[in-house]
Design an enzyme around this catalytic site. Structure first.
Site, PDB file in Angstrom:
ATOM      1  N   GLY A  45       0.837  -1.191   0.000  1.00 15.39           N
ATOM      2  CA  GLY A  45       0.000   0.000   0.000  1.00 15.39           C
ATOM      3  C   GLY A  45       0.871   1.240   0.000  1.00 15.39           C
ATOM      4  O   GLY A  45       1.986   1.214   0.545  1.00 15.39           O
ATOM      5  N   GLN A  50       3.080   9.968   0.942  1.00 15.71           N
ATOM      6  CA  GLN A  50       4.355   9.259   1.073  1.00 15.71           C
ATOM      7  C   GLN A  50       5.289   9.508  -0.106  1.00 15.71           C
ATOM      8  O   GLN A  50       6.467   9.133  -0.054  1.00 15.71           O
ATOM      9  CB  GLN A  50       4.113   7.741   1.220  1.00 15.71           C
ATOM     10  CG  GLN A  50       3.406   7.383   2.506  1.00 15.71           C
ATOM     11  CD  GLN A  50       3.215   5.878   2.613  1.00 15.71           C
ATOM     12  OE1 GLN A  50       2.258   5.344   2.072  1.00 15.71           O
ATOM     13  NE2 GLN A  50       4.129   5.203   3.274  1.00 15.71           N
ATOM     14  N   CYS A  99       5.323   0.115   7.627  1.00 19.68           N
ATOM     15  CA  CYS A  99       5.004   1.242   6.752  1.00 19.68           C
ATOM     16  C   CYS A  99       6.271   1.630   5.996  1.00 19.68           C
ATOM     17  O   CYS A  99       7.343   1.693   6.598  1.00 19.68           O
ATOM     18  CB  CYS A  99       4.506   2.412   7.603  1.00 19.68           C
ATOM     19  SG  CYS A  99       4.135   3.894   6.659  1.00 19.68           S
ATOM     20  N   LEU A 100       6.134   1.889   4.705  1.00 20.06           N
ATOM     21  CA  LEU A 100       7.324   2.252   3.916  1.00 20.06           C
ATOM     22  C   LEU A 100       7.938   3.568   4.387  1.00 20.06           C
ATOM     23  O   LEU A 100       9.112   3.816   4.142  1.00 20.06           O
ATOM     24  CB  LEU A 100       6.967   2.342   2.424  1.00 20.06           C
ATOM     25  CG  LEU A 100       6.524   1.017   1.776  1.00 20.06           C
ATOM     26  CD1 LEU A 100       6.102   1.252   0.328  1.00 20.06           C
ATOM     27  CD2 LEU A 100       7.627  -0.028   1.856  1.00 20.06           C
ATOM     28  N   HIS A 141      -4.987   1.703   7.296  1.00 16.13           N
ATOM     29  CA  HIS A 141      -3.609   2.207   7.406  1.00 16.13           C
ATOM     30  C   HIS A 141      -3.373   3.334   6.390  1.00 16.13           C
ATOM     31  O   HIS A 141      -2.900   4.411   6.757  1.00 16.13           O
ATOM     32  CB  HIS A 141      -2.621   1.055   7.176  1.00 16.13           C
ATOM     33  CG  HIS A 141      -1.186   1.482   7.171  1.00 16.13           C
ATOM     34  ND1 HIS A 141      -0.279   1.041   8.109  1.00 16.13           N
ATOM     35  CD2 HIS A 141      -0.480   2.318   6.360  1.00 16.13           C
ATOM     36  CE1 HIS A 141       0.898   1.594   7.871  1.00 16.13           C
ATOM     37  NE2 HIS A 141       0.803   2.355   6.801  1.00 16.13           N
ATOM     38  N   GLU A 142      -3.723   3.080   5.143  1.00 18.98           N
ATOM     39  CA  GLU A 142      -3.470   4.085   4.102  1.00 18.98           C
ATOM     40  C   GLU A 142      -4.341   5.315   4.299  1.00 18.98           C
ATOM     41  O   GLU A 142      -3.893   6.443   4.095  1.00 18.98           O
ATOM     42  CB  GLU A 142      -3.703   3.501   2.702  1.00 18.98           C
ATOM     43  CG  GLU A 142      -2.810   2.322   2.332  1.00 18.98           C
ATOM     44  CD  GLU A 142      -1.327   2.560   2.586  1.00 18.98           C
ATOM     45  OE1 GLU A 142      -0.874   3.718   2.480  1.00 18.98           O
ATOM     46  OE2 GLU A 142      -0.616   1.602   2.927  1.00 18.98           O
ATOM     47  N   HIS A 145      -2.953   7.965   6.511  1.00 21.29           N
ATOM     48  CA  HIS A 145      -1.931   8.845   5.919  1.00 21.29           C
ATOM     49  C   HIS A 145      -2.557  10.128   5.352  1.00 21.29           C
ATOM     50  O   HIS A 145      -1.921  11.173   5.345  1.00 21.29           O
ATOM     51  CB  HIS A 145      -1.200   8.131   4.779  1.00 21.29           C
ATOM     52  CG  HIS A 145      -0.108   7.203   5.239  1.00 21.29           C
ATOM     53  ND1 HIS A 145       0.998   7.639   5.937  1.00 21.29           N
ATOM     54  CD2 HIS A 145       0.068   5.869   5.073  1.00 21.29           C
ATOM     55  CE1 HIS A 145       1.799   6.599   6.182  1.00 21.29           C
ATOM     56  NE2 HIS A 145       1.262   5.513   5.683  1.00 21.29           N
TER      57      HIS A 145
HETATM   58 ZN    ZN Z   1       2.110   3.648   5.785  1.00 21.96          ZN
END
Ligand code: ZN
Length: 184
Positions: A45, A50, A99-100, A141-142, A145
């Site tokens: 994701g 991000q 998370c990236l 989660h996304e 953001h």
């Molecule tokens: Zn994330």
């Protein structure tokens, strides 16, 4: 194109993102680039903040997780534009998350096992869909953001303390990961 991924400490990750305007240029291309960026980093994701874009858009692709137990993930690839979570299911499950934008950190987070979401795709087709289990968790989660939140906001103070030195290094621009990143 593959974008560098913005890491913890970059102010854009803490901003409430703006709705994507109807005339936003080349959304299908942007969605495609977001998938490429995500695959390159082995993620499932990725949200627009991000990659430094403060707009309400994220992509998810869980197809790498498809197996006999989860054949439904085979076509679990979606672009979410201006999403709204209409309903959170009453049941929750606590599972590990990463998370990236927080390389090297994995923590348990409690999430609803079902969400109902209204969203547009990259061609401005409107959808309303129910997501369950892992897909529901990824959406939550996304989605966070887009509101300037990150999953570590949901963990206990003790666990946060355990990760303090790692977070501190990120704030100093010291990140150890194999995809390209942008740090403060
Ligand atoms: Zn994330």
């Amino acid at each position: 194109m593959i974008y560098p991924i913005y890491v913890y400490g970059m102010p854009v990750l803490r901003k409430v993102a703006q709705p994507v305007p109807a005339d936003y240029p080349e959304l299908p291309l942007l969605a495609d680039d977001m998938f490429k960026t995500m695959y390159h980093a082995d993620g499932v994701g990725l949200a627009a903040p991000q990659i430094g874009l403060s707009i309400r858009m994220f992509v998810i692709d869980l197809s790498v997780m498809a197996d006999e137990k989860h054949p439904e993930f085979k076509d679990a690839k979606r672009v979410f534009i201006n999403p709204e979570i209409l309903e959170f299911g009453p049941e929750t499950k606590t599972q590990d998350e990463g998370c990236l934008s927080l390389p090297g950190i994995n923590e348990s987070v409690k999430r609803s096992t079902m969400v109902r979401v209204k969203y547009f795709d990259e061609n401005w087709n409107e959808h309303e869909e129910v997501f369950n289990d892992f897909f529901a968790k990824a959406v939550q989660h996304e989605y966070e953001h887009l509101d300037g939140k990150m999953f570590i906001d949901n963990i206990s103070p003790v666990r946060r303390t355990m990760n303090r030195s790692r977070l501190h290094s990120m704030l100093k621009g010291k990140v150890n990961c194999r995809y390209s990143v942008k740090t403060v």
